[in-house]
Motif scaffolding. Sequence first.
Motif, short mmCIF file in Angstrom:
data_model
loop_
_atom_site.label_atom_id
_atom_site.label_comp_id
_atom_site.label_asym_id
_atom_site.label_seq_id
_atom_site.Cartn_x
_atom_site.Cartn_y
_atom_site.Cartn_z
N SER A 250 20.70 43.02 -48.66
CA SER A 250 20.34 44.10 -47.74
C SER A 250 21.41 45.19 -47.72
CB SER A 250 20.14 43.54 -46.32
OG SER A 250 19.05 42.64 -46.29
N PHE A 251 22.67 44.78 -47.79
CA PHE A 251 23.75 45.76 -47.85
C PHE A 251 23.77 46.46 -49.21
CE2 PHE A 251 25.54 44.36 -43.91
CZ PHE A 251 26.43 45.35 -43.53
N LEU A 252 23.62 45.69 -50.29
CA LEU A 252 23.69 46.27 -51.62
C LEU A 252 22.60 47.31 -51.86
CD1 LEU A 252 24.60 43.18 -53.81
CD2 LEU A 252 26.08 45.03 -53.07
N LEU B 272 29.21 48.34 -35.10
CA LEU B 272 29.03 47.42 -36.22
C LEU B 272 27.84 46.50 -35.99
CD1 LEU B 272 32.79 46.61 -36.75
CD2 LEU B 272 31.32 47.83 -38.35
N ARG B 273 27.65 46.07 -34.74
CA ARG B 273 26.50 45.22 -34.46
C ARG B 273 25.20 45.97 -34.70
NH1 ARG B 273 22.57 44.01 -31.06
NH2 ARG B 273 22.10 41.78 -30.63
N ASP B 274 25.16 47.24 -34.31
CA ASP B 274 23.96 48.05 -34.52
C ASP B 274 23.63 48.14 -36.01
OD1 ASP B 274 23.72 48.45 -31.83
OD2 ASP B 274 24.61 50.46 -31.83
N LEU B 275 24.65 48.36 -36.83
CA LEU B 275 24.43 48.44 -38.28
C LEU B 275 23.98 47.10 -38.84
CD1 LEU B 275 24.68 49.87 -41.05
CD2 LEU B 275 27.09 49.14 -41.07
N LEU B 276 24.69 46.05 -38.44
CA LEU B 276 24.36 44.72 -38.94
C LEU B 276 22.96 44.30 -38.52
CD1 LEU B 276 25.97 42.56 -40.57
CD2 LEU B 276 26.37 41.40 -38.41
N PHE B 277 22.58 44.66 -37.30
CA PHE B 277 21.27 44.26 -36.80
C PHE B 277 20.16 44.98 -37.56
CE2 PHE B 277 17.75 43.79 -33.84
CZ PHE B 277 17.91 42.47 -33.44
N ARG B 278 20.44 46.21 -38.02
CA ARG B 278 19.44 46.92 -38.81
C ARG B 278 19.26 46.31 -40.19
NH1 ARG B 278 22.18 51.63 -37.05
NH2 ARG B 278 22.89 52.01 -39.19
N LEU B 279 20.37 45.85 -40.78
CA LEU B 279 20.32 45.37 -42.16
C LEU B 279 20.06 43.87 -42.28
CD1 LEU B 279 23.26 47.46 -43.67
CD2 LEU B 279 20.81 47.92 -43.78
N THR B 280 20.75 43.09 -41.45
CA THR B 280 20.61 41.64 -41.52
C THR B 280 20.51 41.07 -40.11
OG1 THR B 280 23.01 41.38 -41.60
CG2 THR B 280 21.86 41.42 -43.70
N THR C 257 39.39 29.93 -31.52
CA THR C 257 38.63 31.07 -32.02
C THR C 257 38.08 30.71 -33.39
OG1 THR C 257 40.10 32.64 -30.90
CG2 THR C 257 38.66 33.53 -32.59
N ILE C 258 36.89 31.19 -33.70
CA ILE C 258 36.31 31.03 -35.03
C ILE C 258 36.26 32.40 -35.69
CG2 ILE C 258 34.23 30.43 -36.33
CD1 ILE C 258 33.58 28.42 -34.10
N PHE C 259 36.82 32.49 -36.90
CA PHE C 259 36.76 33.71 -37.69
C PHE C 259 35.72 33.51 -38.79
CE2 PHE C 259 40.99 33.52 -35.88
CZ PHE C 259 41.23 34.82 -35.46
N PHE C 260 34.64 34.27 -38.73
CA PHE C 260 33.61 34.18 -39.75
C PHE C 260 33.67 35.42 -40.63
CE2 PHE C 260 29.37 34.97 -41.44
CZ PHE C 260 29.08 33.75 -42.03
N LEU C 261 33.94 35.23 -41.93
CA LEU C 261 34.04 36.34 -42.87
C LEU C 261 32.72 36.54 -43.59
CD1 LEU C 261 37.05 35.77 -42.25
CD2 LEU C 261 37.54 36.40 -44.62
N PHE C 262 32.14 37.71 -43.38
CA PHE C 262 30.88 38.06 -44.02
C PHE C 262 31.16 39.06 -45.14
CE2 PHE C 262 27.39 41.27 -44.11
CZ PHE C 262 26.44 40.47 -44.73
N ASP C 263 30.71 38.73 -46.35
CA ASP C 263 30.93 39.57 -47.52
C ASP C 263 29.68 40.37 -47.83
OD1 ASP C 263 31.50 40.75 -49.91
OD2 ASP C 263 32.11 38.91 -50.94
N PRO C 264 29.65 41.68 -47.53
CA PRO C 264 28.45 42.47 -47.79
C PRO C 264 28.07 42.54 -49.26
CG PRO C 264 29.93 43.63 -46.31
CD PRO C 264 30.69 42.47 -46.87
#
Length: 247
Positions: free
Chosen positions: A79-81, A169-177, A67-74
């Motif tokens: 786009s998040f800020l 979460l994917r819906d939110l992420l897809f809107r922003l990034t 498994t790969i764990f990818f940590l994304f820091d908003p």
Amino acid sequence: GEFREGRGFLTERILSKVWKNGEYADLPRPFTYTLNKDNASHSPVFYHTTLSVDEKEDQEILKHAETIFFLFDPSQDPSFLDVIKDYHAEAHRCRNRSICKQSLLLTNIELYLRKTLNLPPGTKTDIPIAFIITKSDLWSDLLGPEPLLPGVRNSTLKMNNIRANSTRLRDLLFRLTPELCSNVEAISDKVCYFAVSSFGTMPEEIEDVLTGENFIAPAGGKLTPAHVTDPVLWALSHADPSLFADA
């Protein structure tokens, strides 16, 4: 069925000095845990990789990763800020320094896997990827008033809840990034999105009474980590489904 964690232990020290490229470098040691259920025993190993394109060690790690764990820091993403209403002091400072191109990390992962596993363009790996969006206490209001569903209830892993959370979460992420979603989903056909918070509440800005210096620290007595075990349990369910027969 029920999933019961066994004891966890950190192997020796966190860092190890290794002679590399003519100098000593501090490299992370793996975190090894023992998990027991009935008569079965498992030893998951977690390893942090720097994803340097010239590192053969990283290629070897990814080659054997289950498994790969990818940590994304908003807080490192403009786009998040731009849409977070109640900034913490940490978020303000992040805006004023260079933003880490986290999409480049995903590009490196894809390059590694295609090279190591000999994957042709357009072919996806079957290695599960947990896309973990950190610091959810800073931005979770962007999801709306409904809280995320519990990943575990009554000692049982709720895969339907995890999938429902992932979709939101994917819906939110897809809107922003949207580029991040495109990048990670081009790598694997088993991607799941998670929101986690190590503290469960925003850290506080505290003044050192001796030096007068301000620093960020966990809010005393208020730590309530949120959803931090969901990605690990999801990964384990792929590595050995028998652990979660009734999930």
